[in-house]
Design a protein around this motif. Structure first.
Motif, PDB file in Angstrom:
ATOM      1  N   LEU A 238       3.601 -10.081  -2.297  1.00 17.12           N
ATOM      2  CA  LEU A 238       2.877  -9.477  -1.039  1.00 17.12           C
ATOM      3  C   LEU A 238       3.254  -8.168  -0.472  1.00 17.12           C
ATOM      4  O   LEU A 238       2.752  -7.684   0.530  1.00 17.12           O
ATOM      5  CB  LEU A 238       3.380 -10.323   0.063  1.00 17.12           C
ATOM      6  CG  LEU A 238       3.201 -11.849   0.179  1.00 17.12           C
ATOM      7  CD1 LEU A 238       4.095 -12.730   1.015  1.00 17.12           C
ATOM      8  CD2 LEU A 238       1.887 -12.292   0.385  1.00 17.12           C
ATOM      9  N   LEU A 239       3.701  -7.342  -1.491  1.00 19.11           N
ATOM     10  CA  LEU A 239       4.270  -6.242  -0.964  1.00 19.11           C
ATOM     11  C   LEU A 239       3.429  -4.939  -1.700  1.00 19.11           C
ATOM     12  O   LEU A 239       3.786  -3.792  -2.091  1.00 19.11           O
ATOM     13  CB  LEU A 239       5.789  -5.731  -1.605  1.00 19.11           C
ATOM     14  CG  LEU A 239       6.757  -6.764  -1.066  1.00 19.11           C
ATOM     15  CD1 LEU A 239       8.377  -6.459  -1.607  1.00 19.11           C
ATOM     16  CD2 LEU A 239       6.857  -6.817   0.209  1.00 19.11           C
ATOM     17  N   HIS A 240       2.091  -5.259  -1.860  1.00 16.24           N
ATOM     18  CA  HIS A 240       1.299  -4.305  -2.574  1.00 16.24           C
ATOM     19  C   HIS A 240       0.667  -3.116  -1.358  1.00 16.24           C
ATOM     20  O   HIS A 240       0.005  -3.830  -0.394  1.00 16.24           O
ATOM     21  CB  HIS A 240      -0.033  -4.872  -3.177  1.00 16.24           C
ATOM     22  CG  HIS A 240       0.353  -5.551  -4.471  1.00 16.24           C
ATOM     23  ND1 HIS A 240       0.548  -4.850  -5.764  1.00 16.24           N
ATOM     24  CD2 HIS A 240       0.658  -6.741  -4.801  1.00 16.24           C
ATOM     25  CE1 HIS A 240       0.959  -5.818  -6.697  1.00 16.24           C
ATOM     26  NE2 HIS A 240       0.845  -6.835  -6.350  1.00 16.24           N
ATOM     27  N   PRO A 241       1.106  -1.875  -1.494  1.00 16.37           N
ATOM     28  CA  PRO A 241       0.546  -1.091  -0.402  1.00 16.37           C
ATOM     29  C   PRO A 241      -1.098  -1.197  -0.740  1.00 16.37           C
ATOM     30  O   PRO A 241      -1.467  -1.176  -1.563  1.00 16.37           O
ATOM     31  CB  PRO A 241       1.060   0.267  -0.568  1.00 16.37           C
ATOM     32  CG  PRO A 241       2.272  -0.196  -1.583  1.00 16.37           C
ATOM     33  CD  PRO A 241       2.043  -1.409  -2.363  1.00 16.37           C
ATOM     34  N   THR A 242      -1.680  -0.968   0.787  1.00 14.63           N
ATOM     35  CA  THR A 242      -3.087  -0.652   0.635  1.00 14.63           C
ATOM     36  C   THR A 242      -3.247   0.661   0.034  1.00 14.63           C
ATOM     37  O   THR A 242      -2.708   1.589  -0.145  1.00 14.63           O
ATOM     38  CB  THR A 242      -3.628  -0.810   2.047  1.00 14.63           C
ATOM     39  OG1 THR A 242      -3.080   0.350   2.886  1.00 14.63           O
ATOM     40  CG2 THR A 242      -3.377  -2.224   2.608  1.00 14.63           C
ATOM     41  N   SER A 243      -4.564   1.030  -0.293  1.00 12.43           N
ATOM     42  CA  SER A 243      -4.952   2.351  -0.718  1.00 12.43           C
ATOM     43  C   SER A 243      -4.484   3.382   0.212  1.00 12.43           C
ATOM     44  O   SER A 243      -4.168   4.419  -0.268  1.00 12.43           O
ATOM     45  CB  SER A 243      -6.621   2.281  -1.068  1.00 12.43           C
ATOM     46  OG  SER A 243      -6.932   1.358  -1.733  1.00 12.43           O
ATOM     47  N   ARG A 244      -4.719   3.398   1.651  1.00 14.09           N
ATOM     48  CA  ARG A 244      -4.568   4.241   2.620  1.00 14.09           C
ATOM     49  C   ARG A 244      -3.027   4.492   2.546  1.00 14.09           C
ATOM     50  O   ARG A 244      -2.259   5.341   2.509  1.00 14.09           O
ATOM     51  CB  ARG A 244      -4.645   3.656   3.864  1.00 14.09           C
ATOM     52  CG  ARG A 244      -4.480   4.704   4.935  1.00 14.09           C
ATOM     53  CD  ARG A 244      -5.121   4.140   6.413  1.00 14.09           C
ATOM     54  NE  ARG A 244      -4.981   5.227   7.429  1.00 14.09           N
ATOM     55  CZ  ARG A 244      -5.157   5.139   8.585  1.00 14.09           C
ATOM     56  NH1 ARG A 244      -6.054   3.883   9.060  1.00 14.09           N
ATOM     57  NH2 ARG A 244      -5.051   5.981   9.506  1.00 14.09           N
TER      58      ARG A 244
END
Length: 367
Positions: A238-244
């Motif tokens: 769940l800790l995948h940062p978004t592109s931004r």
């Protein structure tokens, strides 16, 4: 009989002493040991001051103050990376708390012999756990900024070598691109659910045999290592940062390195060192490599020798080159370390009660 009872009573009294008192004692012992190490390094710096006293007497105070501000800004920007990763994982930790942890972590890493790097990571994770952050997110927020900063430094270092003529520029660009793409590919592999779960199973099996970890946690890990690894893998998933968010982390890391490098530039201009930016960039890389090797805390000795050697090889006059090295290391190493240890000592009184949990880690981002 009375003589034999006295030692036993003393042992029982020591065992009954609250654990928090022992932690406080170790806490202060660590502070004093680190400050003693800094004091041990001071004579060398004092001798360097004497050697460069004529140059230092003409130092530009405004540029020196700018160097101090830039050094603080570099560490603050790195701390903001920690906070952004925590925010991406759903943990709302106050910025001042994250900054305090970052400054203390930096001090531990730079001044504690042998185990400084590992001890700094363990310290940061334990502080975040006290703030209610779960283990997976606390570890991720400490690991990810460091890994990202190291990769970006490699990319920037290769490009600097190309700009300085040590590598063909086209080759430097190709190698830098390969490092960036390789890092992205490694991230995709490591965070793949199946790979991550197998990796965590191994870590759980190792962790359950480490005596200094929580006994309750080790018991849970021993009874259900696969389930524990699955919960951790689900949480990390769940800790995948978004592109931004990734873009923000990259920009913060680049700004942090830029502020650190500009600290060196400000120190050189403060003493009137006529050095080209490529020489300063190569010297800066020599310092960072020395720190990463961890032969001595903070790269003591190697960093100064490497930076001075690069500057002298580039044709810089000896006195202002030595003064530049001295000012840069006093600000970024000793100065920030002293500030960090002051913060570390203050946390004895400011740290919240221990909030370690033995329940399974949450599978959602709510903390």
């Amino acid at each position: 009989m009375a003589d034999g009872a006295a030692p036993r009573n003393g042992l029982r009294a020591a065992a009954a002493w609250p654990a928090r008192h022992w932690k406080t004692l170790v806490h202060w012992a660590l502070v004093l040991a680190a400050l003693a190490y800094i004091g041990w390094q001071m004579p060398e710096l004092v001798r360097a001051v004497r050697d460069a006293d004529e140059v230092l007497a003409q130092v530009r105070p405004g540029r020196l103050l700018l160097a101090v501000v830039l050094a603080m800004a570099a560490l603050v920007l790195y701390g903001e990376m920690h906070r952004r990763v925590l925010e991406a994982g759903g943990a709302a930790v106050p910025a001042r708390t994250v900054q305090a942890i970052t400054f203390a972590e930096n001090a531990i890493s730079n001044t504690v012999p042998v185990v400084g790097g590992a001890g700094a990571l363990a310290y940061a994770i334990s502080r975040l756990r006290r703030r209610g952050v779960d283990a997976a997110l606390a570890s991720w927020s400490v690991f990810l900024p460091g890994a990202l900063a190291s990769i970006l430094l490699l990319v920037l270092g290769v490009l600097a070598l190309g700009a300085a003529g040590w590598l063909p520029l086209w080759l430097a660009v190709v190698v830098a691109a390969a490092i960036a793409l390789g890092a992205a590919g490694a991230w995709a592999v490591v965070t793949h659910p199946a790979v991550l779960r197998r990796f965590l199973v191994v870590l759980v099996h190792i962790g359950r045999h480490l005596p200094w970890l929580c006994r309750g946690c080790r018991g849970v890990w021993a009874s259900d290592p696969d389930g524990t690894a699955a919960r951790l893998a689900a949480r990390i998933g769940l800790l995948h940062p978004t592109s931004r968010q990734w873009a923000g982390l990259v920009v913060l890391s680049l700004l942090s390195w830029a502020a650190d490098f500009l600290t060196l530039v400000a120190c050189s201009t403060a003493v009137g060192l006529p050095a080209h930016w490529t020489a300063l960039a190569l010297g800066f890389l020599a310092v960072q490599v020395s720190i990463a090797l961890q032969v001595l805390p903070g790269g003591a000795g190697l960093a100064e020798t490497g930076l001075l050697g690069v500057l002298l090889a580039a044709g810089a006059p000896a006195a202002p080159a030595a003064a530049t090295v001295l000012l840069y290391r006093m600000i970024t190493w000793l100065g920030l370390s002293v500030v960090g240890w002051v913060v570390y000592a203050a946390q004895i009184h400011l740290a919240p009660p221990h909030r370690h949990r033995h329940a399974p880690e949450p599978l959602a981002g709510t903390l």
